[in-house]
Design an enzyme around this catalytic site. Structure first.
Site, PDB file in Angstrom:
ATOM      1  N   ASP A 225       0.861  -1.168   0.000  1.00  0.00           N
ATOM      2  CA  ASP A 225       0.000   0.000   0.000  1.00  0.00           C
ATOM      3  C   ASP A 225       0.910   1.234   0.000  1.00  0.00           C
ATOM      4  OD1 ASP A 225      -2.449   1.593   0.530  1.00  0.00           O
ATOM      5  OD2 ASP A 225      -1.505   1.903   2.485  1.00  0.00           O
TER       6      ASP A 225
ATOM      7  N   ASP B 182      -0.310   5.189   0.735  1.00  0.00           N
ATOM      8  CA  ASP B 182      -0.645   6.182   1.759  1.00  0.00           C
ATOM      9  C   ASP B 182      -0.639   5.550   3.147  1.00  0.00           C
ATOM     10  OD1 ASP B 182      -1.334   8.596   0.130  1.00  0.00           O
ATOM     11  OD2 ASP B 182      -2.775   7.207  -0.734  1.00  0.00           O
TER      12      ASP B 182
END
Length: 336
Positions: A18, A20
């Protein structure tokens, strides 16, 4: 003695990161991430970046990562905008009008699958909604009209918040909630926690055994569970130790750690379970925690998760000052 074969990363052939809250906060890279990723590449492990943020094209994401000293290409980036465009292409006729509530890059993804991105509701058969800092009432209004007229509604993702260098800010899920209220409808969700992003990213690497890595239980970890892949939760973003203790089965990670450097630690030490030096007993509506050895608060957290997930009890009462100190470092408030 720990060998290269014992560390967590060695058990997998691709890392699905991922972005953010895991690799960066807004424009600020999380310390140590670039070094970890360089180490993975040096060991021959494939790397992919799997993000729910639909506001930027894969090439722009790759540019940002290179600016953070993380060498990558657009081919290594999978976004929820791409996943949403695929959902649309599978469900509506080629050339159909699609109202885009989102960034110009989302328009580009819609056009790339043979559909016609528009900003007004007239004649549209679908609505696609992704994160964009410029989204305003006029964009939501056009989506509302189209959805009420029967258009298919696809949301790139439903993350309520977005981690930034300034803190948590409204994410696409918050904007989706506006249209839910206005229409009474529910969107088809293309990104995490659905599985397609994980599968396509793994396939693009020619890999067979992925590890999904993220900071959110409700998207990154839930998506990994849905996709049937192992996961590592890092506590550098949204989800907290308190969230972990209360996590439902569909949101429980295979491993948990403070940060990405844990990929170089033994896998056996990162899984929730009994931990040397920590004793967890189940009391009357509370977990009774005692520290007898390791001062690492994350060892305590792994032990607490093990008992909390079995008992359903999330309150914790320390039995000594050592444990109280460790709970404080985790941001967990001891029970009275």
């Amino acid at each position: 003695m720990t060998t290269d074969r014992d560390v967590l990363a060695s058990a997998y052939d691709v890392m699905l990161f991922d972005l953010d809250g895991t690799v960066y906060h807004g424009t600020e890279p999380i310390p140590g991430v670039a070094e970890v990723i360089r180490g993975l590449r040096a060991a021959g492990t494939a790397v992919r970046f799997v993000t729910n943020n639909a506001s930027r094209a894969p090439g722009d994401v790759a540019d940002t990562l290179r600016g953070m000293d993380i060498d990558t290409t657009a081919a290594e980036v999978s976004t929820s905008a791409q996943a949403a465009a695929k959902v649309l292409a599978d469900r509506v006729p080629r050339g159909a009008k699609v109202v885009v509530i989102g960034a110009p890059s989302l328009e580009d993804e819609v056009a790339a699958v043979g559909l016609q991105p528009v900003r007004a509701a007239g004649g549209a058969v679908a609505v696609v909604q992704g994160h964009w800092t410029e989204t305003g009432w006029k964009h939501l209004a056009e989506g509302c009209l189209a959805i009420r007229a029967g258009a298919l509604w696809v949301a790139c993702n439903v993350d309520a918040t977005l981690p930034t260098e300034r803190g948590l800010l409204p994410g696409n899920g918050s904007m989706v909630a506006v249209l839910k209220t206005a229409t009474g409808a529910e969107p088809v969700v293309a990104g995490k926690p659905e599985a397609p992003l994980f599968h396509t990213a793994t396939q693009s690497a020619g890999a067979a055994k992925p590890l999904a890595i993220g900071d959110r239980l409700d998207t990154d970890i839930a998506g990994a569970v849905t996709a049937g892949v192992d996961s590592l939760l890092v506590l550098t973003g949204v989800s907290t130790p308190a969230d972990l203790l209360a996590a439902k089965p569909s949101e429980r990670p295979t491993y948990l750690a403070a940060a990405l450097e844990a990929l170089n630690e033994p896998a056996s030490e990162l899984a929730p379970g009994p931990q040397k030096g920590w004793q967890i007993d189940v009391g009357d509506h509370t977990l009774l925690a005692t520290g007898k050895g390791s001062s690492d608060p994350y060892d305590l957290l792994r032990a607490l998760c093990h008992e909390a997930w079995q008992s359903g009890i999330t309150a914790v009462t320390p039995q000594d000052d050592r444990t109280a100190t460790a709970l404080g470092k985790l941001g967990l408030t001891p029970s009275a």
